[in-house]
Design a protein around this motif. Structure first.
Motif, PDB file in Angstrom:
ATOM      1  N   SER A  99      31.941  36.600  37.310  1.00 36.10           N
ATOM      2  CA  SER A  99      33.151  35.820  37.046  1.00 36.10           C
ATOM      3  C   SER A  99      32.908  34.764  35.980  1.00 36.10           C
ATOM      4  CB  SER A  99      33.652  35.152  38.328  1.00 36.10           C
ATOM      5  OG  SER A  99      32.715  34.203  38.794  1.00 36.10           O
ATOM      6  N   TYR A 130      40.766  28.577  36.465  1.00 37.48           N
ATOM      7  CA  TYR A 130      40.785  29.867  37.134  1.00 37.48           C
ATOM      8  C   TYR A 130      39.509  30.625  36.811  1.00 37.48           C
ATOM      9  CZ  TYR A 130      42.152  32.115  32.677  1.00 37.48           C
ATOM     10  OH  TYR A 130      42.188  32.566  31.383  1.00 37.48           O
ATOM     11  N   THR A 154      37.832  34.704  36.535  1.00 38.22           N
ATOM     12  CA  THR A 154      38.237  36.090  36.341  1.00 38.22           C
ATOM     13  C   THR A 154      37.027  36.987  36.182  1.00 38.22           C
ATOM     14  OG1 THR A 154      39.623  37.570  35.004  1.00 38.22           O
ATOM     15  CG2 THR A 154      38.456  35.817  33.836  1.00 38.22           C
ATOM     16  N   ILE A 157      45.255  38.722  42.313  1.00 42.56           N
ATOM     17  CA  ILE A 157      45.198  37.268  42.239  1.00 42.56           C
ATOM     18  C   ILE A 157      44.848  36.735  43.622  1.00 42.56           C
ATOM     19  CG2 ILE A 157      46.461  35.139  41.754  1.00 42.56           C
ATOM     20  CD1 ILE A 157      48.265  36.714  39.883  1.00 42.56           C
ATOM     21  N   SER A 206      39.131  28.186  44.021  1.00 42.93           N
ATOM     22  CA  SER A 206      38.809  29.577  43.679  1.00 42.93           C
ATOM     23  C   SER A 206      37.375  29.934  44.052  1.00 42.93           C
ATOM     24  CB  SER A 206      39.043  29.816  42.188  1.00 42.93           C
ATOM     25  OG  SER A 206      38.287  28.914  41.400  1.00 42.93           O
ATOM     26  N   ARG A 258      40.974  44.207  38.048  1.00 44.25           N
ATOM     27  CA  ARG A 258      40.959  42.981  37.250  1.00 44.25           C
ATOM     28  C   ARG A 258      41.271  41.829  38.204  1.00 44.25           C
ATOM     29  NH1 ARG A 258      45.350  43.041  34.076  1.00 44.25           N
ATOM     30  NH2 ARG A 258      46.234  44.882  35.095  1.00 44.25           N
ATOM     31  N   TYR A 269      41.489  37.840  39.462  1.00 44.90           N
ATOM     32  CA  TYR A 269      41.714  36.452  39.059  1.00 44.90           C
ATOM     33  C   TYR A 269      41.774  35.591  40.326  1.00 44.90           C
ATOM     34  CZ  TYR A 269      43.398  38.782  34.826  1.00 44.90           C
ATOM     35  OH  TYR A 269      43.511  39.573  33.702  1.00 44.90           O
ATOM     36  N   VAL A 296      47.724  36.944  33.406  1.00 47.79           N
ATOM     37  CA  VAL A 296      47.450  38.302  33.894  1.00 47.79           C
ATOM     38  C   VAL A 296      48.199  39.332  33.055  1.00 47.79           C
ATOM     39  CG1 VAL A 296      47.560  39.832  35.899  1.00 47.79           C
ATOM     40  CG2 VAL A 296      47.039  37.394  36.217  1.00 47.79           C
TER      41      VAL A 296
END
Length: 302
Positions: free
Chosen positions: A9, A23, A25, A34, A43, A58, A60, A98
């Protein structure tokens, strides 16, 4: 095992209404996911899930306004700390960062924020997963069902917390490593999951300017939507998983949420507490991957 670069990440900052939002990802292929944390978390609470889910999606994870490393503006300047605010944040994050519809996964109050986003912008929600959804038992509409001592003590504490000197003192007593550890040991069934790393991840954002005001604003927030208000409006499928050893959100009450048509399944997690994504990540990751696969989009890449 060494993770590939795409599975590790990375953190970034998104400017949302001129407010910095942190954030994380990972992953470059598959449907978008998400992850939405609970109260007082960030997070980072998804650190055990992001790299695994990123193998096929993908992924997030964002810090809601007021939490983690995101901005903590004074309540009402310009936003109040409500689920409508956080729902709007998630919707606009999905639109601007996104770029495609996404599966929304929440823990605790993050579930309500995810549901709010899915109701506000149904075209952006591929599905919603609720992990130990907050039942909001101190909500104005639910207090009548509480034992008398809880029904009367909660408003008294909220009133005291509204007095700023007392509220700040109260928060400062909570924002200590030993207190956070004690709270986590209540929330988690497995004490080995309460590590120094976890305590520090929760403590550091609490020491930032503005954190006390956010905490106090939310503790006095007894209005807004309940899960049972939002689930009937959901147009996408939902899945609920629940640690049956949660001391704060009883699984028996949580099961009642599975009666809504949008909920496809309710999965009890034996011997797991309030934060299953962190306490039992292997179980949760498998549940999420299987459910995402079931609802996989034919157009997964942006």
């Amino acid at each position: 095992m060494v993770l590939s670069d795409s599975l590790q990440s990375t953190s970034a900052i998104w400017q949302w209404h001129d407010l910095p939002i942190r954030y994380q990802t990972a992953g470059t292929t598959g449907d978008a996911v998400i992850l939405v944390h609970g109260f007082g978390a960030s997070s980072d609470h998804w650190r055990k899930n992001i790299p695994v889910l990123a193998e096929t999606h993908r992924v997030y994870a964002l810090d809601l306004l007021g939490f983690g490393l995101s901005a903590k503006p004074t309540p009402g300047e310009p936003f109040l700390y409500t689920f409508e605010t956080w729902g709007q944040q998630i919707v606009e994050f999905c639109q601007e960062i996104v770029g495609t519809p996404a599966f929304l996964v929440g823990n605790s109050v993050g579930c309500i924020a995810a549901l709010q986003a899915a109701v506000m912008a149904p075209q952006l929600a591929s599905g919603v997963v609720l992990l130990n959804c907050s039942l909001r038992l101190l909500h104005d509409r639910k207090r009548a069902s509480l034992p008398w001592h809880r029904r009367s003590s909660a408003p008294l504490l909220q009133s005291l917390l509204s007095y700023r000197p007392f509220g700040n003192y109260f928060f400062n007593q909570l924002a200590k490593a030993k207190v956070i550890r004690k709270i986590l040991l209540q929330a988690y069934r497995d004490p080995s999951a309460v590590t120094d790393e976890l305590v520090d991840l929760l403590l550091q954002p609490a020491l930032e300017p503005g954190a006390a005001a956010v905490f106090l604003a939310f503790t006095r927030y007894s209005q807004g939507p309940l899960a049972e208000d939002l689930l009937p409006q959901l147009t996408c499928p939902a899945l609920i998983a629940w640690g049956d050893a949660d001391p704060w959100e009883p699984i028996a009450l949580g099961r009642e949420l599975s009666n809504f048509p949008a909920v496809e399944d309710f999965i009890p997690l034996e011997g797991v507490g309030h934060c299953p994504q962190d306490e039992a990540p292997d179980q949760v990751n498998t549940i999420l991957q299987n459910w995402f696969d079931k609802h996989r989009s034919s157009k997964a890449n942006p």
